[in-house]
Motif scaffolding. Structure first.
Motif, mmCIF file in Angstrom:
data_model
loop_
_atom_site.group_PDB
_atom_site.id
_atom_site.type_symbol
_atom_site.label_atom_id
_atom_site.label_comp_id
_atom_site.label_asym_id
_atom_site.label_seq_id
_atom_site.Cartn_x
_atom_site.Cartn_y
_atom_site.Cartn_z
ATOM 1 N N GLU A 1 0.975 -1.762 -0.051
ATOM 2 C CA GLU A 1 0.020 -0.024 0.003
ATOM 3 C C GLU A 1 1.033 1.546 0.044
ATOM 4 O O GLU A 1 0.860 1.644 -1.036
ATOM 5 C CB GLU A 1 -0.612 0.513 1.251
ATOM 6 C CG GLU A 1 -1.758 -1.050 0.840
ATOM 7 C CD GLU A 1 -2.597 -0.749 2.205
ATOM 8 O OE1 GLU A 1 -2.710 -0.200 3.196
ATOM 9 O OE2 GLU A 1 -4.193 -1.460 2.088
ATOM 10 N N GLY A 8 2.245 -3.276 -11.346
ATOM 11 C CA GLY A 8 1.519 -3.008 -9.756
ATOM 12 C C GLY A 8 1.773 -4.403 -9.412
ATOM 13 O O GLY A 8 2.607 -4.741 -9.443
ATOM 14 N N ASP A 51 1.951 2.569 -3.279
ATOM 15 C CA ASP A 51 0.194 2.379 -4.141
ATOM 16 C C ASP A 51 0.136 1.428 -5.252
ATOM 17 O O ASP A 51 0.059 1.663 -6.491
ATOM 18 C CB ASP A 51 0.478 3.918 -4.478
ATOM 19 C CG ASP A 51 -1.441 4.278 -5.040
ATOM 20 O OD1 ASP A 51 -2.066 3.201 -4.909
ATOM 21 O OD2 ASP A 51 -1.719 5.181 -5.915
ATOM 22 N N GLN A 75 -1.053 -1.458 -5.281
ATOM 23 C CA GLN A 75 -2.216 -2.430 -5.441
ATOM 24 C C GLN A 75 -3.229 -1.780 -5.793
ATOM 25 O O GLN A 75 -4.032 -2.894 -6.458
ATOM 26 C CB GLN A 75 -2.587 -2.289 -3.651
ATOM 27 C CG GLN A 75 -3.460 -1.438 -3.342
ATOM 28 C CD GLN A 75 -2.679 -0.243 -2.782
ATOM 29 O OE1 GLN A 75 -1.326 0.201 -2.824
ATOM 30 N NE2 GLN A 75 -3.759 0.880 -2.463
ATOM 31 N N SER A 76 -2.516 -0.959 -6.681
ATOM 32 C CA SER A 76 -4.026 -0.170 -7.418
ATOM 33 C C SER A 76 -3.808 -0.830 -8.821
ATOM 34 O O SER A 76 -5.024 -0.734 -9.619
ATOM 35 C CB SER A 76 -4.017 1.294 -7.075
ATOM 36 O OG SER A 76 -4.290 1.792 -6.001
ATOM 37 N N PHE A 77 -2.161 -1.289 -9.403
ATOM 38 C CA PHE A 77 -1.702 -1.887 -10.542
ATOM 39 C C PHE A 77 -1.657 -3.376 -10.692
ATOM 40 O O PHE A 77 -1.206 -3.892 -9.561
ATOM 41 C CB PHE A 77 -0.664 -1.173 -11.506
ATOM 42 C CG PHE A 77 -1.491 0.404 -10.845
ATOM 43 C CD1 PHE A 77 -2.101 0.862 -12.034
ATOM 44 C CD2 PHE A 77 -1.164 0.878 -9.932
ATOM 45 C CE1 PHE A 77 -2.009 2.354 -11.928
ATOM 46 C CE2 PHE A 77 -0.581 3.118 -10.030
ATOM 47 C CZ PHE A 77 -1.487 3.127 -10.868
ATOM 48 N N ARG A 107 -1.110 -5.850 -7.920
ATOM 49 C CA ARG A 107 -2.077 -6.212 -7.506
ATOM 50 C C ARG A 107 -3.016 -7.395 -7.332
ATOM 51 O O ARG A 107 -3.460 -7.672 -6.260
ATOM 52 C CB ARG A 107 -3.699 -5.710 -8.540
ATOM 53 C CG ARG A 107 -5.011 -5.816 -8.003
ATOM 54 C CD ARG A 107 -5.886 -4.544 -8.831
ATOM 55 N NE ARG A 107 -6.959 -4.769 -8.467
ATOM 56 C CZ ARG A 107 -7.621 -4.186 -7.897
ATOM 57 N NH1 ARG A 107 -7.078 -3.468 -6.112
ATOM 58 N NH2 ARG A 107 -9.019 -4.177 -6.842
#
Length: 104
Positions: free
Chosen positions: A31, A44, A34, A36-38, A46
């Motif tokens: 997190e 990313g 960032d 976890q968004s991709f 995810r």
């Protein structure tokens, strides 16, 4: 001889184990970037994040309807339908953070 007792289906209490602490730390690390968004093909993490969250739920003995300790912090917002679940997740988050700090 038959009994008149009826089992009570109580949910187990969350147990903070070294495995749960490691999974919590890993999820927070993902997190923080960032990622976890991709999805992985977009650079990313995810899939890894979703797997870690699933393993964290299992390690803590959480039910599918329980809120994630990763998402709940502080007092429940006004829009929250079930503030009791929010407070439970926030308490669990604080306990995980404290346990992670104690274990270095």
């Amino acid at each position: 001889m038959p009994t008149t007792r009826h089992p009570i289906n109580r949910p187990p209490h969350a147990r903070i184990t070294p495995e749960a602490i490691a999974l919590f730390r890993r999820a927070l690390a993902i997190e923080a970037c960032d990622d976890q968004s991709f999805w992985e093909e977009d650079g990313g993490s995810r899939r890894e994040y979703l797997d870690v969250v699933d393993q964290l739920y299992r390690a803590l003995g959480l039910q599918a309807f329980d809120l994630s300790p990763l998402a709940c912090e502080g007092a429940p917002p006004a829009w929250e339908i079930n503030p009791k679940l929010w407070r439970k997740a926030a308490q669990l988050r604080r306990a995980l953070i404290d346990a992670a700090a104690l274990n270095g």
